[in-house]
Scaffold this motif. Structure first.
Motif, PDB file in Angstrom:
ATOM      1  N   SER A  33       0.851  -1.191   0.000  1.00  0.00           N
ATOM      2  CA  SER A  33       0.000   0.000   0.000  1.00  0.00           C
ATOM      3  C   SER A  33       0.885   1.237   0.000  1.00  0.00           C
ATOM      4  N   ILE A  44       0.300   5.703   0.651  1.00  0.00           N
ATOM      5  CA  ILE A  44      -0.478   6.932   0.741  1.00  0.00           C
ATOM      6  C   ILE A  44       0.359   8.042   0.126  1.00  0.00           C
ATOM      7  N   SER A  73      -7.385   2.156  -6.066  1.00  0.00           N
ATOM      8  CA  SER A  73      -6.972   3.526  -5.736  1.00  0.00           C
ATOM      9  C   SER A  73      -8.160   4.358  -5.294  1.00  0.00           C
ATOM     10  N   VAL A 123      -4.802   7.002  -1.971  1.00  0.00           N
ATOM     11  CA  VAL A 123      -4.550   5.760  -1.234  1.00  0.00           C
ATOM     12  C   VAL A 123      -4.491   4.629  -2.244  1.00  0.00           C
TER      13      VAL A 123
END
Length: 352
Positions: free
Chosen positions: A108, A110, A136, A275
């Motif tokens: 992942s 951010i 996303s 994200v």
């Protein structure tokens, strides 16, 4: 007069203007390709009609040709990035490329992007992610003249603040949900105004806070020098989502929120919080693919409602529009084309 132009020709015309405004040939081509893709996708509001505003923004100094991202924080699965007022079609892609690589590596990522000039169609970034098998989510704010009224308010206090979610689907085209939190995008009001059209009731309020169907109230100053405003979609629910986009895309990224009187600047800055999730690293890849496919198939089994041919999934209208417009060309109204021609003249380019 209005005209229909093939995408290949329009890309060259737009690239010539962007390059003359100060961009390198490669940057101009990438910006032009992105804008034309928005038109092809049916989103004329984020297409080549933005070129006149970009040319003015460069002249103002708010849009910096040939700028690249600056990484302010690299914490592995978290990136804080400064777009340095570069073309959103450039710095947005650069930020996404970094984020995608990190998500593939760590599972992942951010990505906080601040100080980008207008990012254009946010669905483009979701398509980048889903093409790599990633989910996303994007929350975006807009730093420009506020054009959307808060629920219960009578004037513009924030921008159209888009939200976008992309989900890859095994063996199928992705789910790409990309929407402005206003009832309709500001750019679509510009297009409607240029066409001389009115819009449905419930989209707009005028400069006095009264309902109107005239898109011109958010495009040109009214008799008292003020503008009207767009309404949020879904009443208080869309308003809540718009505020969330302002807080996440503006405050959390460090790019800033809008809390000052309107101005006449042509520069449009965006902040975007992204994200990214890799289902393969989450350990749910098999179940994710199976359940997502089953649900989409379940939706498609619904009998068409009155006035509809079939149930569609977000992203399908854009892909259908691309196929049609690639063949038939892109139609531009007279006012939009005239503005593009005038923008070309400002930088010494003749467009015909």
């Amino acid at each position: 007069m209005s005209r229909t132009i093939q995408a290949t020709i329009l890309r060259k015309q737009v690239a010539a203007i962007v390059q003359a405004a100060g961009s390198s040939p490669a940057e101009a081509e990438q910006v032009a390709a992105n804008l034309v893709l928005a038109n092809l996708s049916g989103h004329d509001s984020h297409g080549v009609g933005m070129v006149p505003r970009y040319v003015d923004a460069v002249a103002e100094g708010g849009l910096k040709p040939n700028a690249s991202i600056r990484v302010k924080l690299d914490a592995g699965a978290m990136l804080a990035i400064d777009g340095q007022h570069g073309y959103g079609q450039i710095v947005g892609v650069q930020a996404m490329e970094l984020g995608i690589a990190r998500a593939k590596q760590n599972g992942s990522c951010i990505v906080s992007l601040a100080e980008s000039h207008h990012l254009g169609r946010i669905g483009h970034f979701a398509e980048m992610a889903t093409s790599q098998g990633l989910v996303s989510m994007h929350f975006v704010n807009v730093l420009s003249r506020p054009v959307v009224a808060p629920w219960g308010g009578g004037d513009g206090r924030f921008g159209t603040n888009p939200c976008c979610i992309g989900v890859p689907l095994a063996g199928a085209q992705p789910f790409i949900l990309d929407f402005a939190t206003s009832r309709v995008a500001q750019g679509k009001m510009r297009v409607a105004h240029n066409k001389g059209e009115h819009v449905p009731t419930g989209y707009l309020i005028d400069e006095h806070g009264a309902p109107t169907t005239d898109p011109g109230v958010v495009v040109v100053p009214q008799s008292n020098g003020l503008f009207g405003a767009l309404m949020t979609f879904g009443e208080h629910k869309g308003y809540g989502m718009a505020v969330a986009c302002e807080l996440l895309g503006g405050a959390l990224t460090g790019g800033g929120t809008w809390h000052r009187p309107a101005d006449t600047a042509r520069t449009v800055l965006n902040g975007m919080l992204t994200v990214l999730i890799d289902p393969a690293k989450l350990g749910t890849q098999a179940a994710f693919e199976q359940e997502a496919t089953a649900f989409i198939e379940w939706l498609r089994q619904s009998p068409p409602g009155a006035g509809f041919e079939a149930v569609q999934i977000a992203g399908e209208p854009e892909r259908q529009a691309r196929a049609t417009r690639e063949q038939e060309g892109i139609w531009l109204d007279d006012a939009t084309w005239r503005e593009i021609v005038e923008a070309g003249k400002k930088v010494g380019v003749t467009v015909d």
